[in-house]
Design a protein around this motif. Sequence first.
Motif, PDB file in Angstrom:
ATOM      1  N   UNK A 197       0.827  -1.202   0.000  1.00 40.37           N
ATOM      2  CA  UNK A 197       0.000   0.000   0.000  1.00 40.37           C
ATOM      3  C   UNK A 197       0.865   1.256   0.000  1.00 40.37           C
ATOM      4  N   UNK A 198       1.954   1.231   0.767  1.00 40.09           N
ATOM      5  CA  UNK A 198       2.861   2.370   0.819  1.00 40.09           C
ATOM      6  C   UNK A 198       3.461   2.638  -0.554  1.00 40.09           C
ATOM      7  N   UNK A 199       3.880   1.585  -1.243  1.00 38.72           N
ATOM      8  CA  UNK A 199       4.467   1.729  -2.573  1.00 38.72           C
ATOM      9  C   UNK A 199       3.431   2.229  -3.578  1.00 38.72           C
ATOM     10  N   UNK A 200       2.222   1.716  -3.496  1.00 33.86           N
ATOM     11  CA  UNK A 200       1.166   2.146  -4.407  1.00 33.86           C
ATOM     12  C   UNK A 200       0.804   3.607  -4.174  1.00 33.86           C
ATOM     13  N   UNK A 201       0.760   4.024  -2.919  1.00 32.38           N
ATOM     14  CA  UNK A 201       0.443   5.406  -2.589  1.00 32.38           C
ATOM     15  C   UNK A 201       1.516   6.350  -3.114  1.00 32.38           C
ATOM     16  N   UNK A 202       2.768   5.964  -2.962  1.00 31.84           N
ATOM     17  CA  UNK A 202       3.878   6.785  -3.434  1.00 31.84           C
ATOM     18  C   UNK A 202       3.832   6.924  -4.955  1.00 31.84           C
ATOM     19  N   UNK A 203       3.565   5.821  -5.651  1.00 32.69           N
ATOM     20  CA  UNK A 203       3.488   5.852  -7.109  1.00 32.69           C
ATOM     21  C   UNK A 203       2.304   6.716  -7.568  1.00 32.69           C
ATOM     22  N   UNK A 204       1.185   6.591  -6.894  1.00 37.06           N
ATOM     23  CA  UNK A 204       0.003   7.362  -7.241  1.00 37.06           C
ATOM     24  C   UNK A 204       0.255   8.852  -7.031  1.00 37.06           C
ATOM     25  N   UNK A 205       0.900   9.208  -5.936  1.00 39.26           N
ATOM     26  CA  UNK A 205       1.208  10.600  -5.656  1.00 39.26           C
ATOM     27  C   UNK A 205       2.127  11.174  -6.737  1.00 39.26           C
ATOM     28  N   UNK A 206       3.101  10.393  -7.144  1.00 40.33           N
ATOM     29  CA  UNK A 206       4.000  10.835  -8.204  1.00 40.33           C
ATOM     30  C   UNK A 206       3.264  11.094  -9.505  1.00 40.33           C
ATOM     31  N   UNK A 207       2.362  10.186  -9.865  1.00 42.21           N
ATOM     32  CA  UNK A 207       1.573  10.371 -11.096  1.00 42.21           C
ATOM     33  C   UNK A 207       0.701  11.611 -11.000  1.00 42.21           C
ATOM     34  N   UNK A 208       0.079  11.820  -9.853  1.00 40.61           N
ATOM     35  CA  UNK A 208      -0.792  12.979  -9.690  1.00 40.61           C
ATOM     36  C   UNK A 208      -0.018  14.287  -9.767  1.00 40.61           C
ATOM     37  N   UNK A 209       1.209  14.306  -9.239  1.00 45.18           N
ATOM     38  CA  UNK A 209       2.035  15.512  -9.324  1.00 45.18           C
ATOM     39  C   UNK A 209       2.388  15.821 -10.774  1.00 45.18           C
TER      40      UNK A 209
END
Length: 49
Positions: A17-29
């Motif tokens: 979940x931590x890895x998915x959240x980090x990847x999602x945040x990067x995409x959103x930025x």
Amino acid sequence: MSSKQPPKGPQTREDRLKAALKANLGRRKVQARAKAAQQSGDKPAKEKE
């Protein structure tokens, strides 16, 4: 530095979940930067990695 050992078996749910959240945040930025650049008429900045 910490002396954490890499997980031997499959990742824990929390780690996934931590890895998915980090990847999602990067995409959103990246999306937000592209949208802001498009609205201002600028070229999108190159992504830093």
